[in-house]
Design a protein around this motif. Structure first.
Motif, PDB file in Angstrom:
ATOM      1  N   LEU A   1       0.785  -1.354   0.307  1.00  0.00           N
ATOM      2  CA  LEU A   1      -0.231  -0.074  -0.058  1.00  0.00           C
ATOM      3  C   LEU A   1       1.207   1.413  -0.087  1.00  0.00           C
ATOM      4  N   PHE A   2       1.711   1.490   1.005  1.00  0.00           N
ATOM      5  CA  PHE A   2       2.361   2.277   0.451  1.00  0.00           C
ATOM      6  C   PHE A   2       3.636   2.710  -0.223  1.00  0.00           C
ATOM      7  N   ALA A   3       3.841   1.410  -0.729  1.00  0.00           N
ATOM      8  CA  ALA A   3       4.570   1.188  -2.231  1.00  0.00           C
ATOM      9  C   ALA A   3       3.433   2.008  -3.418  1.00  0.00           C
ATOM     10  N   ALA A   4       2.463   2.193  -3.301  1.00  0.00           N
ATOM     11  CA  ALA A   4       1.345   2.521  -4.968  1.00  0.00           C
ATOM     12  C   ALA A   4       1.525   4.170  -4.017  1.00  0.00           C
ATOM     13  N   ILE A   5       1.567   4.247  -3.114  1.00  0.00           N
ATOM     14  CA  ILE A   5       1.212   5.715  -3.235  1.00  0.00           C
ATOM     15  C   ILE A   5       3.447   6.472  -3.076  1.00  0.00           C
ATOM     16  N   GLY A   6       4.048   6.067  -3.269  1.00  0.00           N
ATOM     17  CA  GLY A   6       5.284   5.985  -3.538  1.00  0.00           C
ATOM     18  C   GLY A   6       6.240   6.564  -1.996  1.00  0.00           C
TER      19      GLY A   6
ATOM     20  N   LEU B   1      -2.267  14.226   3.207  1.00  0.00           N
ATOM     21  CA  LEU B   1      -2.189  13.591   1.643  1.00  0.00           C
ATOM     22  C   LEU B   1      -2.067  12.496   1.071  1.00  0.00           C
ATOM     23  N   ASP B   2      -1.020  11.950   2.074  1.00  0.00           N
ATOM     24  CA  ASP B   2      -0.609  10.564   1.942  1.00  0.00           C
ATOM     25  C   ASP B   2      -1.694   9.711   2.911  1.00  0.00           C
ATOM     26  N   ILE B   3      -2.080  10.250   3.526  1.00  0.00           N
ATOM     27  CA  ILE B   3      -3.747   9.559   4.013  1.00  0.00           C
ATOM     28  C   ILE B   3      -4.474   9.078   3.385  1.00  0.00           C
ATOM     29  N   ILE B   4      -4.764  10.317   2.601  1.00  0.00           N
ATOM     30  CA  ILE B   4      -6.143  10.423   1.346  1.00  0.00           C
ATOM     31  C   ILE B   4      -5.499   9.566   0.155  1.00  0.00           C
ATOM     32  N   ALA B   5      -4.194   9.302  -0.101  1.00  0.00           N
ATOM     33  CA  ALA B   5      -3.723   8.397  -1.301  1.00  0.00           C
ATOM     34  C   ALA B   5      -3.876   7.014  -1.184  1.00  0.00           C
ATOM     35  N   LEU B   6      -3.705   7.099   0.660  1.00  0.00           N
ATOM     36  CA  LEU B   6      -3.121   5.727   0.942  1.00  0.00           C
ATOM     37  C   LEU B   6      -4.926   5.266   1.153  1.00  0.00           C
TER      38      LEU B   6
ATOM     39  N   SER C   1      -7.479   6.457  -1.005  1.00  0.00           N
ATOM     40  CA  SER C   1      -8.066   5.567  -2.302  1.00  0.00           C
ATOM     41  C   SER C   1      -7.235   4.578  -2.037  1.00  0.00           C
ATOM     42  N   VAL C   2      -5.966   3.729  -2.302  1.00  0.00           N
ATOM     43  CA  VAL C   2      -5.406   2.440  -2.731  1.00  0.00           C
ATOM     44  C   VAL C   2      -6.079   1.476  -1.880  1.00  0.00           C
ATOM     45  N   ILE C   3      -6.333   2.158  -0.850  1.00  0.00           N
ATOM     46  CA  ILE C   3      -6.576   0.936  -0.117  1.00  0.00           C
ATOM     47  C   ILE C   3      -8.447   0.083  -0.761  1.00  0.00           C
ATOM     48  N   GLU C   4      -9.386   1.143  -0.485  1.00  0.00           N
ATOM     49  CA  GLU C   4     -10.242   1.046  -1.455  1.00  0.00           C
ATOM     50  C   GLU C   4     -10.075   0.279  -3.091  1.00  0.00           C
ATOM     51  N   LYS C   5      -9.504   1.007  -4.160  1.00  0.00           N
ATOM     52  CA  LYS C   5      -9.448   0.167  -5.249  1.00  0.00           C
ATOM     53  C   LYS C   5      -8.864  -1.077  -4.787  1.00  0.00           C
ATOM     54  N   GLU C   6      -7.784  -2.001  -4.298  1.00  0.00           N
ATOM     55  CA  GLU C   6      -7.088  -3.008  -3.723  1.00  0.00           C
ATOM     56  C   GLU C   6      -8.162  -3.976  -2.982  1.00  0.00           C
TER      57      GLU C   6
END
Length: 75
Positions: free
Chosen positions: A7-12, A32-37, A39-44
């Motif tokens: 998950l962290f890798a997916a947000i750079g 902003l990283d939390i928001i990105a995480l 988003s990634v969690i919801e997609k994953e």
């Protein structure tokens, strides 16, 4: 914990690993990283992350994030 690393890798944030603690307080991640995480969690996992999970205490370290994911996935 490998899933958390992905998950962290997916947000750079490849440098974030299990040894990192106090992710927010240390400035390793920000809002902003939390928001990105989120988003990634919801997609994953293919479902919306309820607002009750989007709290700073769930993003302190890998363990708190894993506990949050376990609760989220159990719903």
């Amino acid at each position: 914990m490998q899933d958390i690393k992905k998950l962290f890798a997916a947000i750079g944030k490849d440098e974030v690993d299990e040894s990192c603690s106090h992710l927010i307080a240390s400035g390793i991640i920000d809002s902003l990283d939390i928001i990105a995480l989120v988003s990634v969690i919801e997609k994953e996992y293919g479902k919306k992350l309820d607002a009750k999970y989007i709290q700073a205490e769930n993003f302190i370290n890998f363990a708190t994030l894993q506990n949050m994911l376990n609760s989220y996935l159990a719903e």
